[in-house]
Design a protein around this motif. Structure first.
Motif, PDB file in Angstrom:
ATOM      1  N   ASP A 105      70.859  17.019  44.310  1.00 41.25           N
ATOM      2  CA  ASP A 105      71.390  16.301  45.469  1.00 41.25           C
ATOM      3  C   ASP A 105      72.437  17.082  46.257  1.00 41.25           C
ATOM      4  O   ASP A 105      72.677  16.778  47.427  1.00 41.25           O
ATOM      5  CB  ASP A 105      72.016  14.967  45.031  1.00 41.25           C
ATOM      6  N   HIS A 106      73.077  18.079  45.618  1.00 36.99           N
ATOM      7  CA  HIS A 106      74.233  18.719  46.253  1.00 36.99           C
ATOM      8  C   HIS A 106      74.173  20.245  46.346  1.00 36.99           C
ATOM      9  O   HIS A 106      75.151  20.847  46.799  1.00 36.99           O
ATOM     10  CB  HIS A 106      75.513  18.320  45.508  1.00 36.99           C
ATOM     11  N   LYS A 132      71.804  23.706  47.438  1.00 36.37           N
ATOM     12  CA  LYS A 132      70.639  24.206  48.165  1.00 36.37           C
ATOM     13  C   LYS A 132      69.622  24.873  47.247  1.00 36.37           C
ATOM     14  O   LYS A 132      68.417  24.726  47.428  1.00 36.37           O
ATOM     15  CB  LYS A 132      71.125  25.189  49.233  1.00 36.37           C
ATOM     16  N   SER A 138      81.460  17.189  40.409  1.00 37.59           N
ATOM     17  CA  SER A 138      81.471  18.656  40.458  1.00 37.59           C
ATOM     18  C   SER A 138      80.815  19.216  39.203  1.00 37.59           C
ATOM     19  O   SER A 138      80.786  18.553  38.159  1.00 37.59           O
ATOM     20  CB  SER A 138      82.897  19.193  40.612  1.00 37.59           C
ATOM     21  N   VAL A 182      79.194  23.629  42.034  1.00 40.06           N
ATOM     22  CA  VAL A 182      78.715  22.639  42.999  1.00 40.06           C
ATOM     23  C   VAL A 182      79.744  21.509  43.068  1.00 40.06           C
ATOM     24  O   VAL A 182      80.143  20.986  42.029  1.00 40.06           O
ATOM     25  CB  VAL A 182      77.352  22.059  42.565  1.00 40.06           C
ATOM     26  N   ASP A 194      80.458  17.790  45.117  1.00 47.39           N
ATOM     27  CA  ASP A 194      79.996  16.738  46.019  1.00 47.39           C
ATOM     28  C   ASP A 194      80.773  16.854  47.334  1.00 47.39           C
ATOM     29  O   ASP A 194      81.991  17.031  47.330  1.00 47.39           O
ATOM     30  CB  ASP A 194      80.245  15.373  45.361  1.00 47.39           C
ATOM     31  N   GLU A 195      80.061  16.766  48.446  1.00 48.92           N
ATOM     32  CA  GLU A 195      80.677  16.928  49.763  1.00 48.92           C
ATOM     33  C   GLU A 195      81.876  15.993  49.960  1.00 48.92           C
ATOM     34  O   GLU A 195      82.855  16.367  50.603  1.00 48.92           O
ATOM     35  CB  GLU A 195      79.641  16.662  50.873  1.00 48.92           C
ATOM     36  N   LYS A 196      81.809  14.785  49.416  1.00 44.68           N
ATOM     37  CA  LYS A 196      82.902  13.815  49.586  1.00 44.68           C
ATOM     38  C   LYS A 196      84.172  14.236  48.850  1.00 44.68           C
ATOM     39  O   LYS A 196      85.244  13.699  49.124  1.00 44.68           O
ATOM     40  CB  LYS A 196      82.471  12.434  49.069  1.00 44.68           C
ATOM     41  N   ARG A 211      85.132  17.631  48.396  1.00 47.10           N
ATOM     42  CA  ARG A 211      85.530  19.009  48.700  1.00 47.10           C
ATOM     43  C   ARG A 211      86.935  19.046  49.268  1.00 47.10           C
ATOM     44  O   ARG A 211      87.482  18.045  49.698  1.00 47.10           O
ATOM     45  CB  ARG A 211      84.534  19.630  49.677  1.00 47.10           C
ATOM     46  N   ARG A 212      87.530  20.229  49.221  1.00 49.24           N
ATOM     47  CA  ARG A 212      88.899  20.479  49.698  1.00 49.24           C
ATOM     48  C   ARG A 212      89.932  19.773  48.833  1.00 49.24           C
ATOM     49  O   ARG A 212      91.010  19.430  49.301  1.00 49.24           O
ATOM     50  CB  ARG A 212      89.058  20.075  51.170  1.00 49.24           C
ATOM     51  N   ASN A 225      76.699  32.305  53.041  1.00 50.85           N
ATOM     52  CA  ASN A 225      77.500  31.214  52.485  1.00 50.85           C
ATOM     53  C   ASN A 225      78.974  31.620  52.560  1.00 50.85           C
ATOM     54  O   ASN A 225      79.599  31.990  51.570  1.00 50.85           O
ATOM     55  CB  ASN A 225      77.073  30.916  51.039  1.00 50.85           C
ATOM     56  N   GLY A 249      81.764  30.002  52.969  1.00 49.09           N
ATOM     57  CA  GLY A 249      82.735  29.254  52.170  1.00 49.09           C
ATOM     58  C   GLY A 249      82.805  29.767  50.745  1.00 49.09           C
ATOM     59  O   GLY A 249      83.893  30.007  50.204  1.00 49.09           O
TER      60      GLY A 249
END
Length: 161
Positions: free
Chosen positions: A25-26, A28, A63, A81, A83-85, A87-88, A122, A124
């Protein structure tokens, strides 16, 4: 958040599926379920680190770090990896530090040689690995399925992070 740690071969099938689903899901370039299960059934020293969060009264993986240790002191980082929610929030940094700790302290690698491949565009991930002290040593042309090249990065000596 606490980081969970276990050899892939010691995880039960349900947890392997959970990690595999999160990665799919997270990430590529996720591995297939078949690859996850084959690696889990092998005797290779593949280690998974992950963090969970309580979402809607249910533990959810947020993660994941997967790496392999081999003699004499090599650490192949396959993936980090997040999860986008989430990050940071320095979760990738925490996973990277824990991977270094596991490789150097818990497994007796005094100076682990960390290496990885990262997709050439990539930015980042490339920036993150540079901050961690890894240096580019080679470009693998057309390494990824989409034809993009992979940048091979390594850290020859252990850098305290």
């Amino acid at each position: 958040m606490k980081i969970q740690f276990e050899y892939l071969a010691k995880l039960d099938e349900q947890m392997v599926d959970k990690l595999s689903d999160f990665e799919f899901d997270h990430f590529k370039w996720s591995w297939s379920k078949k690859v996850w299960k084959e690696l889990a059934g092998s005797s290779r020293n593949i280690i998974c680190l992950w963090q969970e969060s309580l979402e809607n009264n249910k533990k959810e993986i947020i993660s994941l770090c997967v790496f392999e240790l081999s003699s004499p002191d090599f650490c192949h980082l396959y993936k980090i990896v997040v999860d986008e929610k989430f990050r940071r929030r320095k979760l990738a940094l925490a996973l990277f530090k824990q991977m270094c700790h596991v490789a150097s302290v818990e497994l007796g690698f005094s100076k682990p040689h960390i290496y990885l491949e990262v997709e050439e565009n990539n930015d980042g991930a490339i920036g993150f690995y540079q901050k961690m002290g890894l240096k580019q040593i080679h470009i693998k042309k057309r390494f990824y399925q989409n034809g993009n090249s992979g940048i091979l990065k390594t850290m020859i000596r252990f850098v305290e992070v």
